[in-house]
Every structure is written in C-alpha cells, then in structure tokens.
Design a protein around this motif. Structure first.
Motif, short mmCIF file in Angstrom:
data_model
loop_
_atom_site.label_atom_id
_atom_site.label_comp_id
_atom_site.label_asym_id
_atom_site.label_seq_id
_atom_site.Cartn_x
_atom_site.Cartn_y
_atom_site.Cartn_z
N THR A 164 -7.68 2.41 -4.23
CA THR A 164 -6.85 3.44 -3.62
C THR A 164 -7.50 3.95 -2.34
O THR A 164 -6.83 4.13 -1.32
CB THR A 164 -6.63 4.62 -4.59
OG1 THR A 164 -5.93 4.16 -5.75
CG2 THR A 164 -5.83 5.73 -3.96
N THR A 216 -7.54 1.14 0.50
CA THR A 216 -6.26 0.77 1.11
C THR A 216 -5.52 1.95 1.71
O THR A 216 -4.39 1.81 2.17
CB THR A 216 -5.34 0.09 0.07
OG1 THR A 216 -5.14 0.97 -1.05
CG2 THR A 216 -5.95 -1.22 -0.41
N ASP A 217 -6.15 3.12 1.74
CA ASP A 217 -5.51 4.32 2.29
C ASP A 217 -6.28 4.76 3.55
O ASP A 217 -7.44 5.16 3.47
CB ASP A 217 -5.51 5.44 1.26
CG ASP A 217 -4.70 6.64 1.71
OD1 ASP A 217 -5.06 7.26 2.74
OD2 ASP A 217 -3.71 6.99 1.04
N SER A 222 0.80 -1.22 0.00
CA SER A 222 0.00 0.00 0.00
C SER A 222 0.83 1.27 0.00
O SER A 222 0.63 2.16 -0.83
CB SER A 222 -0.94 -0.01 1.21
OG SER A 222 -1.66 1.19 1.31
N ARG A 223 1.75 1.41 0.93
CA ARG A 223 2.48 2.68 1.04
C ARG A 223 3.31 2.96 -0.20
O ARG A 223 3.36 4.09 -0.70
CB ARG A 223 3.37 2.68 2.28
CG ARG A 223 3.86 4.09 2.65
CD ARG A 223 4.69 4.10 3.90
NE ARG A 223 5.06 5.46 4.26
CZ ARG A 223 6.14 5.76 4.95
NH1 ARG A 223 6.97 4.81 5.35
NH2 ARG A 223 6.41 7.02 5.24
N HIS A 273 0.91 3.95 -3.05
CA HIS A 273 0.35 5.28 -2.81
C HIS A 273 1.41 6.36 -3.02
O HIS A 273 1.10 7.45 -3.52
CB HIS A 273 -0.24 5.38 -1.40
CG HIS A 273 -1.57 4.72 -1.27
ND1 HIS A 273 -2.70 5.21 -1.90
CD2 HIS A 273 -1.97 3.61 -0.61
CE1 HIS A 273 -3.73 4.43 -1.61
NE2 HIS A 273 -3.31 3.45 -0.84
#
Length: 242
Positions: free
Chosen positions: A196, A199-200, A133-134, A137
């Motif tokens: 997006t 998962t943020d 994720s990170r 992103h």
C-alpha cells in the motif's frame, strides 16, 4: 464480440468485464437485461475504469455518467451508489488475480529456492496493485471508513492468498484457529500494508520514499518474512504448534 466501449481496456480485463456483465440478468428495476442492457452496463464499467485510471478527475456517479454519455437516471438503473459501482469494477479486476499472482502459489515451492519464489510472488502482487492502484486504494480508504461492503471485499480478497500460503506451509486444510492460519494472516497483513505504501505516491512522500527509492525497500523484507514463516511451519516449529 467485444463492445466498442471496452476496446481501450487491457484484453484480459475487457474479457473479465464482459463475463461479469453477462452474469447479471436484471437491472435494479427488475427488468431483464438483453444485449443492449449488458452493453450499457459495460459502458458504465469501462467509463468508471477510465476515470479511476486517470486521477485528474474525481470518481463520482455523475462523472462516470458523463464519461459513459448517459443520464443519471440511466445509471441509477444499474447502480444505487458509488460503493456498488466500485464493487462492480472490482469484480472483473479481481477475476484477473489468478493469472496475475495467485497461480504462483499453487505449486509447492522448493526449499532450496524458497526466497526466490517468495520474492516472485510478492513482486507479482505488487505489480497487480500498481496496475490497479487507485481502485484498490479507494477500496481500502472506504474500508478504513467502515464501509462494510468494502471492508468485506478487502477481507475476502486476501482469503485465497492466506489459504494457499497455509498450503505452502505444509497444511492441506485451512482452519480459522490454526497457528499456520494466524501466521499466514499476519504475513499477508504486513505485505499488503507495505505494498500500500509502495504503490501510493502520497504515502511514499510522507514516509520519505521518493521516486528514486526502489519498492524493493519493502518487497525484499516482505519476501524474507514470508520465507521465514514458511520455513518455520515446514520445520514443525514448536512455536507454531501451540
């Protein structure tokens, strides 16, 4: 033999990092990379992955150098800036995408279980995003800031999905101007954007999606839209024929 710096990584990702580093023959000074140079590059990528996976510390070239126990001069022998380093991390990560979700698209999905297959793909795509994720992103944030290298990566990473989705629609060839390609592109834009959000943590909070709200709030509609697009194309829709 696996480098000690990679022992903390998931085995498939560690192997992908080793393969990616083995494919680089020289450092930025033009010096040929031997075993020691490849191990140093692996140390840098492993340190970057560890920092990215641990959001307590900002990801910068200096923080990566510290984590890898290297001086900045040594790091600059391999990477000129943060974007270049992140792209190097993305290479082995994306090498795991086939096993994570792309292989699900390769066999034709049966009409009588189409939604189930669409949901299975969307769930696998979400799980891949959640796992990385990170990093993903960060890539998208830089792409949104018009970093051309990250924008190109973001676009290229969706091309295999779009191509395979067009095949699910019943077409063997992919052309940029075909209605099926346009539909597959729009479906993927919607799915990626919804994942997006899912998962943020910051975005989830902003849209009122607390931790008690399942990501299925987005995944199920995404799978349904994918199903409708595929069914429409397979039926020879007059709309898609224009």
């Amino acid at each position: 033999m696996e480098s000690p710096s990679l022992k903390g990584l998931q085995p498939q990702l560690a192997a992908a990092v080793t393969d990616a580093c083995a494919s680089v023959s020289h450092n930025l000074n033009g010096q040929k990379l031997g075993r020691k140079g490849r191990i140093t590059r692996e140390r840098i990528l492993a340190a970057a992955i560890e920092l990215i996976d641990s959001p307590k510390e900002p990801v910068t070239l200096s923080s990566v150098a510290r984590r890898a126990s290297l001086g900045m001069t040594s790091l600059y022998n391999y990477f000129t800036d943060l974007t270049e380093l992140l792209l190097a991390v993305l290479e082995p990560v994306m090498a795991t995408a086939d096993a994570a979700y792309l292989n699900l698209l390769r066999e034709r999905w049966p009409d009588d279980a189409l939604f189930d297959y669409c949901y299975r793909f969307v769930r696998a795509y979400h799980d891949f995003w959640f796992r990385h994720s990170r990093l993903l992103h960060m890539r998208n944030a830089l792409a949104d800031q018009r970093d051309e290298r990250m924008l190109a990566h973001r676009i290229e990473s969706t091309r295999p999905i779009i191509s395979l989705l067009v095949r699910q629609m019943g077409r063997e060839t992919l052309t940029k101007v075909s209605p099926d390609t346009s539909m597959a592109t729009m479906v993927m834009i919607g799915i990626e954007r919804s994942i997006t959000v899912a998962t943020d943590r910051d975005l989830r909070r902003q849209v009122g999606m607390g931790p008690d709200v399942s990501e299925d709030r987005f995944l199920v509609p995404g799978a349904r839209l994918m199903e409708l697009a595929i069914r429409d194309a397979r039926s020879g829709s007059r709309y898609l024929a224009h």
